[in-house]
Design an enzyme around this catalytic site. Structure first.
Site, mmCIF file in Angstrom:
data_model
loop_
_atom_site.group_PDB
_atom_site.id
_atom_site.type_symbol
_atom_site.label_atom_id
_atom_site.label_comp_id
_atom_site.label_asym_id
_atom_site.label_seq_id
_atom_site.Cartn_x
_atom_site.Cartn_y
_atom_site.Cartn_z
ATOM 1 N N GLY A 152 -58.672 107.924 -6.257
ATOM 2 C CA GLY A 152 -59.044 109.438 -7.150
ATOM 3 C C GLY A 152 -60.654 109.380 -7.172
ATOM 4 O O GLY A 152 -61.252 108.861 -6.506
ATOM 5 N N LYS B 219 -53.532 104.168 -12.445
ATOM 6 C CA LYS B 219 -55.121 104.477 -12.115
ATOM 7 C C LYS B 219 -55.937 103.281 -12.669
ATOM 8 O O LYS B 219 -55.723 103.217 -13.857
ATOM 9 C CB LYS B 219 -55.759 105.648 -12.431
ATOM 10 C CG LYS B 219 -57.171 106.059 -12.248
ATOM 11 C CD LYS B 219 -57.757 107.309 -12.516
ATOM 12 C CE LYS B 219 -57.415 108.342 -11.992
ATOM 13 N NZ LYS B 219 -58.125 109.605 -12.445
ATOM 14 N N ASP C 61 -63.397 119.639 -10.511
ATOM 15 C CA ASP C 61 -63.442 119.406 -9.082
ATOM 16 C C ASP C 61 -62.169 119.616 -8.469
ATOM 17 O O ASP C 61 -61.425 118.777 -7.889
ATOM 18 C CB ASP C 61 -63.415 117.786 -9.353
ATOM 19 C CG ASP C 61 -63.648 117.053 -7.924
ATOM 20 O OD1 ASP C 61 -64.316 117.531 -6.844
ATOM 21 O OD2 ASP C 61 -63.388 115.914 -7.715
#
Length: 469
Positions: free
Chosen positions: A178, A198, A299
């Site tokens: 990511g 993550k 984003d």
């Protein structure tokens, strides 16, 4: 100030990507991810370092509970109201969880996808267990090899609102990367649920601690944790909890089968207009929810939208590494900086000049995602970053390829709404949903009408068959 050119991750240099079962299936940012039932059947391939069959998970449950199969094996002298202690393997925990899932995946048949109401996206939502407020610990492979009991857990009854005091989890293969950190397949050993994890490595040496990039990465992840822990929307990836150890900061997310919308473009090319409408409506629903909470994503792009083709083509916004919360989403915040990926960046981000910008930058980026879906290519194809920034500074829009033929409603929506140069001329996410583009062909069905659905699901079946070999 920083601007990221593409979907490449900003990660500490010590994290080296290794070959995994996911990487063997795709080389995109987000690799192919099969449905949980396929993962459960092939656990050893997805968790190659974990001894899944050693009975090390210690648990307790009510003697009269029919949700715990092992309770039947407890000593007969135990009273019906007592707590029974037993031990089981991680594989068994996962298999038990899979058996109680409400509905099977649509992997084997598109016909099993429920027909939605006219103009609506029907979603079978399987909520993941929240771990906020609980202690979370990783089960290390060494514990399993030594057959050391790793937890005494209060297994919650189905439907119970009380979480156990501690969640245990194990790490599997690398899924993808990511904006900050890498993402791994995980298994909640307490509940048996598949999760995504993550991770960012903690700086340890003095040189690491003086590395601005690593310090910024840790700060961004902490900010992401605080920003997203309370979010709950079917078109936003669910954040479940976090853990901080001496080695890593880990945040836990719902596991979304499939891959990114960007990987769909690269593999299958441009989408049909009905498919674009199907996905874009969901993206706008997710954006409208985020903006209602004054959160700017900053984003948005195809690589940051996950698609579950096995659940009626549901898509979810993900990767909030540079997101920001303001006092009013649609008013300029002079504290906003040059952030985002240049190819999807709005003009006011480049022409900031201290004025800042608002959540309308997400609407421009959403227009770029629309262009990606329609053309099968990223916006500003063939141009370098500096050239794009120069054009944005002059008030130019991403060009629509000459060979791309859009319906009048689609063309108006892309060119005149999402790509309006002035922020004030762009609609909010909620307003955009009222455009004529979304009123076209209200009876269109993902299961019945999408060629992409058939390609993706059949491709997933082929990958799953290969995994079994």
């Amino acid at each position: 100030m920083s601007a990221r050119a593409s979907g490449s991750a900003i990660t500490p240099s010590r994290l080296v990507r290794k070959k995994t079962v996911f990487a063997q299936n795709a080389d995109q940012q987000w690799a192919f991810r099969p449905p949980p039932e396929i993962v459960v059947k092939q656990l050893s391939k997805f968790f190659p370092k974990v001894n899944l069959d050693t009975e090390v998970i210690e648990a307790v449950s009510s003697a009269n509970s029919n949700t715990t199969p092992a309770a039947a094996a407890a000593p007969s002298s135990a009273s019906a109201s007592s707590k029974l202690q037993y031990r089981k393997s991680i594989r068994r925990v996962a298999e038990e969880r899979q058996r109680i899932l409400e509905k099977p995946s649509a992997l084997s048949s598109l016909a099993s996808v429920p027909e939605p109401e006219a103009g609506k996206v029907s979603i079978v939502r399987k909520r993941s267990t929240k771990m906020w407020g609980s202690k979370v610990e990783e089960v290390k492979p060494g514990q399993l090899k030594a057959q050391i009991p790793v937890a005494v857990l209060e297994v919650p009854e189905e439907g119970s609102s009380s979480p156990p005091a501690t969640f245990k989890w194990v790490k599997g293969d690398l899924i993808g990367k990511g904006a900050y950190g890498r993402v791994y397949l995980g298994l909640n050993a307490t509940t048996g649920e598949m999760i995504a994890v993550k991770q960012v490595e903690m700086p340890k040496t003095l040189s690491d601690q003086a590395d601005d990039r690593q310090v910024h990465t840790i700060a961004a992840l902490r900010s992401e944790i605080q920003l997203l822990k309370d979010l709950d929307h079917p078109n936003v990836v669910q954040y479940l909890g976090f853990e901080q150890s001496d080695d890593f900061i880990s945040i836990f997310l719902e596991y979304v089968p499939g891959g990114s919308l960007g990987s769909v473009f690269r593999k299958y090319g441009k989408l049909q207009e009905g498919e674009v409408r199907w996905f874009s409506k969901q993206i706008l629903e997710g954006l409208a929810y985020l903006h209602s909470l004054n959160i700017l994503h900053r984003d948005l792009k195809g690589d940051n939208i996950l698609v579950d083709p096995h659940n009626n083509g549901v898509c979810k916004i993900t990767d909030f590494g540079i997101s920001k919360q303001s006092s009013d989403a649609y008013k300029n915040d002079d504290g906003t900086l040059l952030q985002g990926s240049v190819f999807w960046m709005a003009p006011e981000v480049v022409n900031n000049q201290g004025r800042g910008y608002s959540a309308k930058v997400d609407i421009w980026s959403f227009g770029c995602v629309l262009l990606e879906m329609f053309s099968g290519e990223r916006p500003w194809q063939g141009l370098e970053m500096m050239a794009i920034m120069f054009k944005l500074g002059l008030g130019n829009k991403p060009p629509i390829p000459e060979n791309l033929h859009l319906s009048p409603a689609a063309l108006d929506f892309v060119q005149n709404k999402t790509f309006a140069i002035l922020e004030a001329d762009r609609p909010s996410a909620a307003e955009a949903l009222n455009h004529e583009f979304f009123k076209q062909d209200p009876n269109w069905s993902w299961a019945r009408d999408s060629e992409l659905a058939r390609k993706v699901v059949l491709g997933g079946m082929a990958n799953s068959r290969r995994l079994k070999r």
